[in-house]
Design an enzyme around this catalytic site. Structure first.
Site, PDB file in Angstrom:
ATOM      1  N   ASP A  21       0.746  -1.148   0.111  1.00 34.26           N
ATOM      2  CA  ASP A  21      -0.085   0.086  -0.174  1.00 34.26           C
ATOM      3  C   ASP A  21       0.796   1.103   0.011  1.00 34.26           C
ATOM      4  O   ASP A  21       1.970   1.240   0.633  1.00 34.26           O
ATOM      5  CB  ASP A  21      -0.809  -0.033   1.338  1.00 34.26           C
ATOM      6  CG  ASP A  21      -1.885   0.960   1.238  1.00 34.26           C
ATOM      7  OD1 ASP A  21      -2.485   1.505   0.238  1.00 34.26           O
ATOM      8  OD2 ASP A  21      -2.035   1.735   2.438  1.00 34.26           O
ATOM      9  N   ASP A  55      -2.040  -0.691   6.429  1.00 38.07           N
ATOM     10  CA  ASP A  55      -2.158  -0.328   7.638  1.00 38.07           C
ATOM     11  C   ASP A  55      -3.757   0.256   7.947  1.00 38.07           C
ATOM     12  O   ASP A  55      -4.230   0.526   8.937  1.00 38.07           O
ATOM     13  CB  ASP A  55      -1.391   0.936   8.025  1.00 38.07           C
ATOM     14  CG  ASP A  55      -1.624   2.153   7.107  1.00 38.07           C
ATOM     15  OD1 ASP A  55      -2.339   2.111   6.024  1.00 38.07           O
ATOM     16  OD2 ASP A  55      -1.327   3.305   7.579  1.00 38.07           O
ATOM     17  N   THR A  69       0.153   4.620   1.202  1.00 38.24           N
ATOM     18  CA  THR A  69      -0.065   5.655   2.325  1.00 38.24           C
ATOM     19  C   THR A  69       0.389   4.490   3.384  1.00 38.24           C
ATOM     20  O   THR A  69      -0.485   3.485   3.772  1.00 38.24           O
ATOM     21  CB  THR A  69      -1.426   6.142   2.382  1.00 38.24           C
ATOM     22  OG1 THR A  69      -1.482   6.926   1.065  1.00 38.24           O
ATOM     23  CG2 THR A  69      -1.414   7.100   3.491  1.00 38.24           C
TER      24      THR A  69
END
Length: 794
Positions: free
Chosen positions: A295, A530, A297
């Site tokens: 991912d 996250d 970000t």
């Protein structure tokens, strides 16, 4: 707003047993660990043999009994250390619900929750006990962990929520109705966090090997027992010693020992790097990863952001500033972008909120209605506007430089209307800067050097994702792919994934499909993330890796949690998995070669008993004493295997563990066993030989065995580096010392003084070494051909 229970009510419920008092972690107790390591099949076999030898009064020949202490002691120490590390790290990473008590909100451990507690909910929060919703503001809950359904479920006041689910969007509160063992969470925690070595290819492969060995040991053992006790005419003491010497090396005790502690040692090492392993099979899975889906970000970039520019498109700048401040302040659980806006615009106007539409990764926008001050929308420009319009193109141009761009717009419809957002009017572009992690480039370069493919998958603008990936030196393979253009068909999706590296505007369900598409092409996939939108993909990936600062939901489903949030830890995690599995395979060749040649030698010596009755020749006693078996393994297996098991090893783990090990171990064991027997036959002087001649014959056979076994070690230790060369030289030197120092020769009953016998032993040893080398090259050629065939098929 409900104030929650009072302290007195909490005390009452705890006294009545209505608390969520469940173990923090279902790890094994110390007593369980001790029992599991002491009462093993191998220890039982060795103990029986030890008692037999001690009954003869030969304490020296009972040295192999130290293996019982080593098997148990090392396993116990390592597993207790691993248990303590796992338990400590689990406490650090545990989700803590926000509970209202005495009118105050505080974060508590899940086991401190009691029945009727009021628990607040926000995006990403895990529901830790079952309950009924008492407050809801656009509350959506993902129950996929329970039902398998990916679509969020809208929750209103009075509806039921189950532990094990998590909040996707909105906010609210619920009252706990089922706690402790009655709640889903207790059952999930019990299944997910047990300290146990569950089934894996490595362990199942070793179990298969041990089953084969057991079948071979039974006839060989019966033959040697018959020969030693009945046919050879030996007295009881040498007969029993010979029987034990034949049976002890058949047991691959070191292999089981190293396998038992390998996972635990790996967990401890990773724990020191702040990587929490929540499922121990992840250690093996990490060794097999060939694709990492990262991912953007929170993984490649920092979570924190700042507003770098606000480009007013229509209306008054002051009104835009007020709208940004009011919208940011109205969000009870702001994400990184909203938090950056709130920090930049902290003068909140006295606007009255009349409706809310919380942000969700599916809609890509959030909104607030402020009565006469208008309906304000904040979201992705390419979602809210015509992608071909000037404003959308400007936003895309800004995003292409790695910036995050949000559109502030107004709408004629209330934000909670079914038609929302409806027709919007662009008012401003909010430009935010993302900080790239300082360790991201180095980490990506590591994966590239290890032939691990990295796919960057994000819910952000595709052009922005591509810009960030390109700035880190990642080969993006052309333009970034917009998730809205991805095909629904899995085969077609897999084809896109084969040719592209960066993907933006990817929905949570698409992330999950992308993981499945990669797996359908035979890839072993690790997924990092996250946020809540990563949960489904993390759950389905072969290895899910969550950031410690991520949502409780991501930490709950991931196998690995990077507690210090360092993406740079991931290469160490992958390397540790490869080291553990690769080295277990390497040392397996040593232990199984010993097992094979022990079975062969026992069979050849044992069969001489029945054959002697048929053909009238004298049966052969077993050539070795138990002490000979012990020293034969010292420098060819024991010490080298320990050192090799700790060595760096970056080879990607492959399938067919059993086949690869047996391709080298079986021919090597056959060569060692048969040539050792020939060497013994040439030196054996018959049943009337003197004690000195018997010792010389046994020494001759031992020399042949050691020479060939040292070459097996030389083959297994490849490729060579300085310390491996030193290891081989040290092993050879160890045996030279044993055979040349008089006090050691007497202690171990070694006599290499018969020059012709020793010379024949060395010649046979060299012949055997050549045979092992040929067998190794044939096995290696077979592996290469098999790998090539697999690649063609895939």
């Amino acid at each position: 707003m409900t104030s929650g229970l009072t302290s007195a009510e909490v005390t009452e419920r705890r006294r009545d047993g209505r608390s969520n008092d469940i173990p923090d972690r279902a790890s094994r107790s110390v007593s369980d660990i001790v029992r599991a390591n002491v009462f093993t099949r191998i220890n039982a076999i060795l103990t029986v043999l030890l008692i037999i030898v001690l009954a003869t009064g030969s304490v020296i020949d009972a040295m192999f009994g130290l293996l019982i202490v080593a098997n148990s002691g090392i396993g116990i120490v390592q597993e207790i250390r691993a248990k303590r590390t796992l338990d400590a790290l689990a406490i650090v990473s545990a989700a803590k619900p926000s509970v209202r008590r005495d009118g105050q909100v505080s974060e508590l451990a899940p086991n401190e929750v009691v029945q009727d507690d009021v628990i607040e909910l926000g995006p990403g929060d895990q529901i830790v006990v079952d309950g009924d919703v008492i407050e809801a503001s656009a509350l959506e809950v993902d129950e996929s962990l329970l039902t398998g359904e990916a679509d969020p479920v809208h929750k209103t006041e009075g509806t039921h929520v189950l532990s094990g689910s998590f909040v996707v969007s909105g906010s609210g509160a619920y009252r706990a109705t089922k706690v402790g063992g009655e709640a889903y969470a207790a059952k999930l925690a019990d299944e997910a966090s047990k300290f146990t070595l569950v089934a894996s290819e490595l362990r199942s492969g070793i179990d298969r090997i041990l089953k084969i060995i057991t079948y071979l040991m039974i006839p060989a053992g019966l033959l040697i027992v018959y020969n030693q006790l009945f046919a050879s005419g030996e007295s009881i003491r040498p007969a029993l010693n010979g029987m034990v010497a034949a049976l002890v090396p058949m047991v691959p005790e070191g292999l089981v020992l190293l396998t038992s502690i390998a996972f635990a040692v790996g967990v401890v090492r990773l724990g020191k790097r702040n990587a929490l392993v929540q499922e121990l099979p992840a250690i093996e899975g990490l060794a097999r990863v060939d694709t990492v889906c990262a991912d953007k970000t929170g993984t490649l970039t920092e979570n924190g952001m700042r507003v770098s520019d606000v480009r007013v498109l229509a209306g008054d700048r002051s009104e835009v500033s007020h709208a940004l401040a009011a919208s940011a302040a109205a969000d009870p659980r702001p994400n990184a972008s909203v938090a950056a806006i709130a920090e930049a615009y902290d003068e909140v106007p006295p606007w009255t909120q009349t409706a809310v539409a919380p942000f969700s990764s599916a809609n890509k926008w959030s909104g607030y209605s402020f009565g006469e001050n208008g309906n304000w929308i904040l979201g992705a420009p390419d979602v809210l506007l015509d992608p071909t319009g000037d404003v959308a193109r400007t936003a895309e141009a800004l995003g292409s430089s790695g910036l995050r761009v949000l559109l502030l717009a107004t709408s004629d419809d209330s934000v909670d209307a079914p038609s929302a957002p409806g027709a919007v009017t662009a008012r401003a572009l909010v430009v935010l800067e993302q900080k790239v992690r300082s360790d991201a480039r180095e980490t990506l370069e590591y994966f590239q050097s290890q032939d691990v493919v990295v796919k960057v998958i994000s819910g952000d603008n595709a052009v922005s994702v591509g810009a960030v990936a390109g700035s880190l030196g990642l080969d993006v393979g052309g333009d970034a792919v917009d998730g809205r253009n991805l095909p629904d068909d899995r085969d077609a999706l897999a084809a896109v994934l084969d040719t592209s590296t960066t993907f933006g505007r990817v929905r949570p369900d698409q992330k999950r499909e992308m993981v499945a598409a990669l797996q359908s092409r035979g890839h072993t996939v690790a997924m990092t993330g996250d946020g809540v939108n990563d949960v489904l993909a993390l759950k389905d990936a072969d290895i899910g890796v969550a950031m410690g600062s991520g949502s409780p939901a991501t930490r709950a489903v991931a196998q690995i949690v990077l507690l210090d949030n360092k993406f740079a830890t991931l290469p160490y995690v992958v390397a540790e998995g490869r080291r553990v599995i690769g080295n277990i395979e390497r040392v397996s060749n040593l232990f199984l070669t010993k097992t094979v040649y022990s079975v062969i030698l026992a069979f050849l010596v044992g069969v001489s008993g029945p054959l002697s009755q048929l053909f009238g020749f004298d049966p052969l006693p077993y050539p070795f004493l138990p002490r000979h078996v012990t020293i034969a393994a010292w420098f060819t297996i024991g010490i080298p295997a320990f050192l090799l098991s700790l060595a760096p090893n970056n080879e990607r783990a492959r399938s067919d563990f059993v086949g690869r090990v047996l391709r080298l171990a079986v021919p090597s064991g056959l060569i060692v066993g048969s040539l050792t027997f020939v060497s013994y036959l040439l030196a054996y002087a018959g049943p009337d030989a003197s004690a000195a001649q018997k010792t010389q014959a046994g020494t001759t056979a031992l020399i042949t065995l050691i020479v060939i076994a040292l070459w097996v070690l030389a083959v297994v230790a490849r490729p060579y580096v300085w310390w491996k060369i030193a290891l081989l030289a040290g092993s050879a030197a160890g045996y030279l010392i044993l055979f040349s120092v008089p006090v050691l020769r007497r202690f171990f009953q070694l006599d290499p003084s018969n020059v012709s016998a020793t010379t024949s032993a060395l010649v046979l040893g060299v012949i055997g070494a050549v045979g092992v080398e040929i067998a190794h090259r044939v096995a290696r050629r077979g592996r290469v051909s098999s790998s090539s065939g697999s690649l063609v098929r895939s």
